[in-house]
Each structure stands twice: as C-alpha cells, then as structure tokens.
Design an enzyme around this catalytic site. Sequence first.
Site, PDB file in Angstrom:
ATOM      1  N   THR A 189     -53.935 -23.622  57.272  1.00 34.96           N
ATOM      2  CA  THR A 189     -53.491 -24.738  58.091  1.00 34.96           C
ATOM      3  C   THR A 189     -52.037 -24.539  58.461  1.00 34.96           C
ATOM      4  O   THR A 189     -51.208 -24.199  57.625  1.00 34.96           O
ATOM      5  CB  THR A 189     -53.667 -26.064  57.320  1.00 34.96           C
ATOM      6  OG1 THR A 189     -55.049 -26.216  57.007  1.00 34.96           O
ATOM      7  CG2 THR A 189     -53.199 -27.249  58.152  1.00 34.96           C
ATOM      8  N   GLY A 243     -39.439 -14.964  57.297  1.00 40.86           N
ATOM      9  CA  GLY A 243     -39.176 -13.651  57.858  1.00 40.86           C
ATOM     10  C   GLY A 243     -39.875 -12.565  57.057  1.00 40.86           C
ATOM     11  O   GLY A 243     -40.384 -11.588  57.609  1.00 40.86           O
ATOM     12  N   CYS A 268     -24.428  -7.217  39.379  1.00 37.58           N
ATOM     13  CA  CYS A 268     -24.487  -8.327  38.435  1.00 37.58           C
ATOM     14  C   CYS A 268     -25.062  -9.593  39.067  1.00 37.58           C
ATOM     15  O   CYS A 268     -25.583 -10.452  38.375  1.00 37.58           O
ATOM     16  CB  CYS A 268     -23.099  -8.654  37.918  1.00 37.58           C
ATOM     17  SG  CYS A 268     -22.500  -7.416  36.798  1.00 37.58           S
ATOM     18  N   ASN A 320     -28.282  -7.708  57.297  1.00 32.88           N
ATOM     19  CA  ASN A 320     -27.720  -8.943  56.748  1.00 32.88           C
ATOM     20  C   ASN A 320     -26.552  -8.702  55.793  1.00 32.88           C
ATOM     21  O   ASN A 320     -25.685  -9.553  55.650  1.00 32.88           O
ATOM     22  CB  ASN A 320     -28.810  -9.755  56.036  1.00 32.88           C
ATOM     23  CG  ASN A 320     -29.638  -8.917  55.070  1.00 32.88           C
ATOM     24  OD1 ASN A 320     -30.069  -7.817  55.401  1.00 32.88           O
ATOM     25  ND2 ASN A 320     -29.839  -9.436  53.868  1.00 32.88           N
ATOM     26  N   SER A 346     -36.746 -15.299  61.534  1.00 32.75           N
ATOM     27  CA  SER A 346     -36.897 -16.293  60.472  1.00 32.75           C
ATOM     28  C   SER A 346     -36.127 -17.564  60.804  1.00 32.75           C
ATOM     29  O   SER A 346     -35.081 -17.513  61.464  1.00 32.75           O
ATOM     30  CB  SER A 346     -36.378 -15.734  59.147  1.00 32.75           C
ATOM     31  OG  SER A 346     -36.225 -16.766  58.190  1.00 32.75           O
ATOM     32  N   GLY A 347     -36.624 -18.677  60.314  1.00 30.01           N
ATOM     33  CA  GLY A 347     -35.909 -19.936  60.480  1.00 30.01           C
ATOM     34  C   GLY A 347     -34.563 -19.960  59.770  1.00 30.01           C
ATOM     35  O   GLY A 347     -33.665 -20.697  60.181  1.00 30.01           O
TER      36      GLY A 347
END
Lengths: 388, 388, 123, 123
Positions: free
Chosen positions: A237, A71, A325, A151, A199-200
């Site tokens: 590739t 992503g 943290c 997220n 994204s996967g």
Amino acid sequence: MNLIYMDHASATPVREQVIKAMVPYFDLQFGNPSAVYDMGFNIKQVIEEQRAHVARLIGAKANEIIFASSGAEANNLAIKGVALAGQKKGKHIIISAIEHHSVLNSARFLERMDFEVTFLPVDEHGLVDPERLAKVIRPETILVSVMHANNEIGTIQAISELSSICREKGVIFHTDAVASVGNIPVDVNVLGVDLLSLSGISLGAPKGTGALYFKKNIRLMPLIHGGIQEMGRRGGTENVPGIVGLGKASELAANEISAKKDQLQKLRELLVSGIQEKIKKVTLTGHPDKRLPGHASFCIEAIEGEALIYMLNQDGIYSNTGSACASKALKTSPVLVAIGVPPDLAQGSVVFTMNNNSVQEVRYVLEKLASAVEKLRSLSPIWREKTA
Amino acid sequence: MNLIYMDHASATPVREQVIKAMVPYFDLQFGNPSAVYDMGFNIKQVIEEQRAHVARLIGAKANEIIFASSGAEANNLAIKGVALAGQKKGKHIIISAIEHHSVLNSARFLERMDFEVTFLPVDEHGLVDPERLAKVIRPETILVSVMHANNEIGTIQAISELSSICREKGVIFHTDAVASVGNIPVDVNVLGVDLLSLSGISLGAPKGTGALYFKKNIRLMPLIHGGIQEMGRRGGTENVPGIVGLGKASELAANEISAKKDQLQKLRELLVSGIQEKIKKVTLTGHPDKRLPGHASFCIEAIEGEALIYMLNQDGIYSNTGSACASKALKTSPVLVAIGVPPDLAQGSVVFTMNNNSVQEVRYVLEKLASAVEKLRSLSPIWREKTA
Amino acid sequence: MYTDKVMDHFSNPRNAGVIENADGIGEVGNPVCGDMMAFYIKVKDDKLDDVKFQTFGCVAAIAVSSIVSEMAKGKSLKEAKLITKKTVTESLDGLPKEKMHCSNLGAEALAKAIKDYETKISE
Amino acid sequence: MYTDKVMDHFSNPRNAGVIENADGIGEVGNPVCGDMMAFYIKVKDDKLDDVKFQTFGCVAAIAVSSIVSEMAKGKSLKEAKLITKKTVTESLDGLPKEKMHCSNLGAEALAKAIKDYETKISE
Ligand SMILES: Cc1ncc(COP(=O)(O)O)c(C=O)c1O
Ligand SMILES: Cc1ncc(COP(=O)(O)O)c(C=O)c1O
C-alpha cells in the site's frame, strides 16, 4: 541557545506547507488508493499528481517515476532490479568506489548471486575517470552505477560523460542523485541516465520517502513484490502522506532551486576560506569547485571527529563526521579511504552541509569550530608531537 | 450524506492522537537518527520506544522487531530473507494457496531463483489442513508461510497447530498477520511463529508502515541493503514519523483490542444474518465462526461486484470486492478460486470489514445493499434465467 | 548516548596536559585506529603525586582519560593498579557498548606509565 | 475513474429489460469472465422500433449497454450497424483503458441481435 543545523545531507526539516499538504491524507482522505470507490480513486489521482511533480523536478515523465520508501530502497531497486532482470545478458556490473552503502551493499549482494562487480577507483578529489570507465566495460557488463554527488565530500561527477560512454556500449547507467536532487538543478536528459535515485531527506520531504526514475524501456525486477501498485514494480500500500510530502517538496524545490545555488555557494566560500584562515593543518576534502554548493568537508589534523561534533553540539551546532569512532561499525569512511586520505587524518573528518543557513550562522560556526579545535588539540598527544 | 466506511481491511484512518504524536518529527525533531549529535540520538531513542510498543502488542521483545515500509515489505523480507539466507540447507518452501500477493509473488520470485514452491490447498472455508502440511514438508524444506487471517474471506488459521508441526521438523514458520494484528489479540508465543508480518493499514497507523517480528536466532538476508539501521537488517533512513505513528497506534491497540472483539462480532452477526434474511442466493465466504470479528464477506449470485460497490458508493457506503472487473489484472480473486467458489459466483463478491462502526450503520448498509442487489439483478440476464 | 558523567569529564577534562620530566610515561593506541592516550605520572613516597594525560580520540576516550587521572591521583601505586576498565566504566556510570573496547584504554595507559616508572627505578 | 456520462448511464440505465417476443436477440460474453449482455430488438419498417438490454457486469458494461440501446433506438438497421466500440466510447466521453476490451461489448451484442433478426426474416 539558537540551534544551527548544518547537516542537511543527513536530513532536512519538512516545511509547514508540506506538512499541511500531507496531514489530510492521514485521517480525512485515508482510503486505500487501490480501492474501487471514489475515495480510493481520488487518492490514486493525488498520487499521480505527485508523480508528475517529482518528474518535473528532474525533467522526466510521470510514468517514469516509481515511489520508494527511501533513497536506499530506490538504489536497491535500481541495482538489483536491473541486474536480476538483465542477468541473461551478462553478470558483470561496475560501481564507483565511493558509492553509498545502499549501492555498495546491493552490489555485494549481487556478488553472492554470482555476479562480478568492478569497483571503479576515484582520484584524490573523488572523481571517476571516464577513460578508466570505458576500459573496464566488458561485453557482459549490464550496469554501471556512479553517484551524482557524494554526500561526504560533495564532489559532483561528470555524469553525462560517463553515461554517454555507457550509452555507446549499450550498458545501462544508474546514478544515485540523493545528495544532489534538492540542492542543484538535476535533469535526467542532461545527465543522460537510464535510472536515477532520489530521496526525501535532501528535499525537505519526510524521511522514508524516495523515488526511482527509470526510462520506460528499462526492465526491472521488483524489489518488493506484491500487487499492481506502482505499475507492478513495487508492491505494498502506497505511503500516501509521504508521497504527497515528496510531491509538494518537489514542486517547491523546482521553483526555488536555481535561485538557491548562488547563495549557498557564497556561504560555502565564507566557511571554507574562514576555516582555512583560522585553523592550521586542515584539508578540504572533495573537489575544490566541482562540488555541491552548500557542502564543505574537511579533515582536521590531530583531532577526532566525534569529539569535535560533540563539542560543536554543546555550542548548538549540528554537523557530521566520517570518523571511525562515530560510525557504528567503527570503520573509517570508505569514501575518505578511496580518495587517499591517510587513516589518522581521516579521523579528523568534519562535514558541514548548508541549506537555509545565514552568514551570521557561518561566522558563529567559524568561531566555535576554531575554539573547539584548539581545545581538542590542546588535549592531543599527536598535536604536541607535530608542533614539537 | 454521511459516509459509512466498511473497508477497514484496506486502510484505517489515523486517529488524531496518533497524528499529534507524529507531527513534531516532521519539523521540530527532524534529524537523522544515525546522527551523532543530541537531536539524532534523541530520535534514535524515540524509535526504540516505538519498537517496544510494537513488540508489546504482539508479545515480542523490542529487539525482535524490524520496521518496514509496509506489510508487503515485511512479507518480502520474511520470505526472501529467510530463503536466501538459508538456501544452503535446502531450496524448498511451502505457502498456502490463499496468501497475499506480497507473499505469493515473493515465492514466485524464489522459483526464478531455482527454489521449489509448494502451494498448500485450503478447504471450502479457507482452512489449511495441518496433516496435509505435515505431509508436504521435506528434508529440504526451509520455510513455511501461512497467513494468520485472510483479508478477503476473514478466515483465521490454526497457526499454533501449523507452527508446531514446523517446529518439530526444524522448519522456519512465518505468518502474515497484517489482517489480524489490530483486529484480534495476537501473541507470537501463543502462535509459536518464528516470523510475523504486520502493517499500519490495519492498525490505525499511517499507510507505508509495517514491521516484521523475527526470533533472534533467525538468519535474514536484508531486502533493502544499506547501512546499520534496523540492526543491519534494513537500510535506509528510518521513516521516523511513520514509526512514531505505528508505535503510538500499537500502544493504543494493545489497550483496546480485547474489548473490541465482542462489539465487532455483534455487528458482524447483525450484518450476516440481515443479509441472509433480506437477500436470496447469497453465500457467506470463509469460515462461519473461525473468522475476524468484524469481517463479513459474501458472494451474491447473478450480479457483479464492481457494479455493486459503485452503487453502494452512491449511497455513501465504502466496501470492497474480489471481482475480476474490480481488479486491475481483471482476474478473479485467487482466494475465491482456492476455496472453490465457481467463477461466475465469484464475480458477485462483496466484502465488509468493520471497525468503529455502529448498529445504525449496519442497518443502513443492509437496506441499501438489498436495494442495490435488487436493482442489479433486475438488469441481469442470469438472474432472469435463474428465476425463470 | 553518553552519561552525564561522561559528558562532564569530556567537557571539563581534569588533569589534561603533559608533565615535563615525568617519572613514568605510558602510551597506548594509535591515531590510525582513532584513539591514542598518553599518561604522565609523578611519584612521591610510592604515591601518585601528579597524573596528567593527553588523548587523541572520541568523547569516550577523553572522558575515560580524565576520570582515570582523577581516580589515580593521590593513590598509592598499589591502589592505582586496581583501576580497571570495569571500575572506570562504573565511575562513568557506564559507556556505550561499542565504546567499551577501543576507547576504554585509560587504565591500560596508566598501568603502562606505572610500569615505566617501576622499570626505571629498578634499573 | 468513470466519466459523468458513464456514471449517469450506470445509475439510470435506459431501456433496461426484456422484450418478450423480440424480433432479434443477441447475447455476448459470459458470466465467468464477468461481463454478459443480452440485447432484444423490435423492428418496424427496417427501423429499431424498440431496443432493450440485460447486462450482468461492471459499471462500464452496464453504461455501455445503456448508451448503445439509446443510440440504437429509432435508428434504421443500416445506421444501427454503424455503432462501434469506438463510437460507444466517444458517446460515453471515454472509458478506462482496461475496460475497453471486455466491458465494451454492447455494439457487438446489438449487431448480433440485428443479425438474428435478419437471419430469421431471410428464412
Ligand atoms: C493479508 C495481507 N497481507 C499483506 C498486506 C500488505 O500490507 P501493506 O498494504 O501494508 O503492504 C495486506 C494489505 O492489504 C494484507 O491484507
Ligand atoms: C548519496 C546517498 N545515497 C543514498 C542515500 C540513502 O537515502 P535514504 O536515507 O533516503 O535511504 C543517502 C542518504 O544519506 C545518500 O546520502
């Protein structure tokens, strides 16, 4: 001990069906898709089938999909690719204040390339105000990027409103949909976007996969220069097994996604109401209902997130936090800062992102979370002050 | 029909051991390596172990390795990353005339960013002349990139000579070692390079994997901006299974590579001498002995490469060509142009790259190649002219 | 990431709590940064008769506080002053690099508590 | 990539070869570009009594030449002139897009051969 995974925004397991689909492309069909002979050609065909699967999941056409290695790469390609290809028109871009690092740091890179970046503030729920967007667009603005769902706090933006403002003004609109695709139905036409990253990691596809949707007329400077792969827009590739995994996972998701929403929402409501009942002084971060169905995020007063995550970990629960943290940079989550959470409260961030979870799991989490919070608060000098 | 694969420069099959090592990271150990809880931490450790394996294969230290999604990405990161980070010192770079597209087009991109690029010519064997390099370095030169071995003609450059010239003059030296790593022993200290790219495709690792070696003091602008992954030099959730595949394959290669050379060289000599015996008017391209051990490349007069590849394909043989018709861009291979092969002869390019091949396979290829060439020449109006 | 020793002290912190009417109190850090510690001591015959702590912070901060309290308890004030970041880290079999600086405040908080005590009695 | 029809004509090209003393010869393309075709025709009663070709080129170029020769053979000159890139492509069940332009020269070469014949007899 049974493990309860509630960090699906960070990674999702790859299903057996998906792995099965991928494995032959490691050793049996291992040829290079650019090769002239039949094995190469067959693999090239397989890639194109996957492109169609990914496209279908988001209502796009197959030739509008570029595969990427994450992503983050899709976001980089979108932001830098549009900006560098369009800089003759203008060197101003706009992003929201709660974008993922990959969008934020792409924008920061462009600043070093003499672009100007406007950071759009969000309200206390994490929402971008469309009127505010309309006001900061200038003649030299060439790109606006606002993420679909966040997220960390789960908030879902009113993308179609934002994109229509941009369309009217002839400004290209990108959305980072990594957190939404796979969790809710996403349609590029409904959203009205020019580019969209996925994204996967949120799709039950392997890590290291992703894709960028781009409308056919959008000019893009490649991020990875190379040969003719991906219509000349991304060299290297192709990650054939990864692409097969992303395609298969997209195919499965397309069939399952509508059904999932209600179930996830129920789990979330159970978790949210349970936490608010059992734990004092806890704030739900993000929007109360304009949010991802399986996403529940909180700031819990007088404790620190990393310690909480470890304590839950000892009870077999995997969850996340935006505490300073826990971040390698030792900085409070910029998202929590942007929605106005005070820094000391932001330390007590905890994020649960559900997918194939059960009611029992939620109950277990509630129980263990309550006792972990109690234990940490019993150690906490601030809690004493508060209750004193 | 038994298939004979002689296109190892384009892709290599992933061995069962390597697949076995990877699979658990799809579903069992699927967490995000950045996650705070134990699954995340364990996976992070696994990534670091793989980094050490890759480092060991090329004589580097683990903290000098950045994982990438392909050799092309590693090349882009090296070329653009060094140039954009170092542009205050100067905006001139030098690359050889036979670089892979991912290096060449990264350099072309830099030209658009107001860099100047010098293309170093090569001799008829594809070798860069060190004296010539010394002459074109200027005070504002910040980077030289010359590939270790060429994938199309197999020529191995005198990298240590070239790099020492750069070291003396304080110029950063990068080498694209995608075609050499996995085929011959490669040691960054022996080569004396500052950066080196490698790819899974030549290593029996999955496609979509690669790595960049960089000396610790080298400043690099990230190509994929994002979070703190890869020491802040490459954003995006790590392709954990891919990294495990690359690590395992590197570990295996490190143990096997010295033994392989002699056997491959024997096969190559058999193939080269057999072709020169059986087929008239054929030229070996690249250097007669400064070449990859398993690499044999030719131009065969009066025939066209794509047709030849298809004919061999019908006999179960997979090979490659640099002919214009076989390239999607319909352009003659720039490498063959650079070594001075006339354009009509360049059409008859054929490339065999061997790895786990056998003497019997070479014999079979010789037989089939001779009859395919005969058949195509019988159709060819130029061959008639030549023999008339 | 953390050593077994750290995890042990985090999971079973020793001497957590408050000493009412403590002879000395030392506070360091603040919750905005993510780590804050308070140490409470009871002194008898120039010895640390009792040590307690309260910590707001991460795993490292809690483990550090716990082991410092354990190291200090029963020691003479002079001995207790020899407790440093370094000895604390060693007693925990190491801490992650990024945690060395801001979570390793236990020795400091203890020193502050001792100082607090010494200031009080010298008044 | 190629249709079965293309592969059939590539693998078993019809009418390959040279006609010595041809009535007309047509050459197009050149080896530098990668494709070159020569067509040879024998004409009898305004009909293509024999057609042969030689081709230097890729799979598409060879298949195109072969099918053009087959389509042309036995046809009247007038009919043969109706053979175009389009009808050739259709007869082969299609060609890859990038091959349409430079490899599909068969109809052109045939037309040149017919023209050559017509020029010769009109002299
Ligand atoms: C010499 C050379 N460099 C770079 C690359 C690019 O590597 P990848 O295919 O992993 O992107 C290749 C691939 O063929 C290559 O042969
Ligand atoms: C909103 C958002 N955008 C982008 C990304 C980056 O995706 P990837 O991890 O595949 O690079 C993430 C990953 O966590 C994300 O949550």
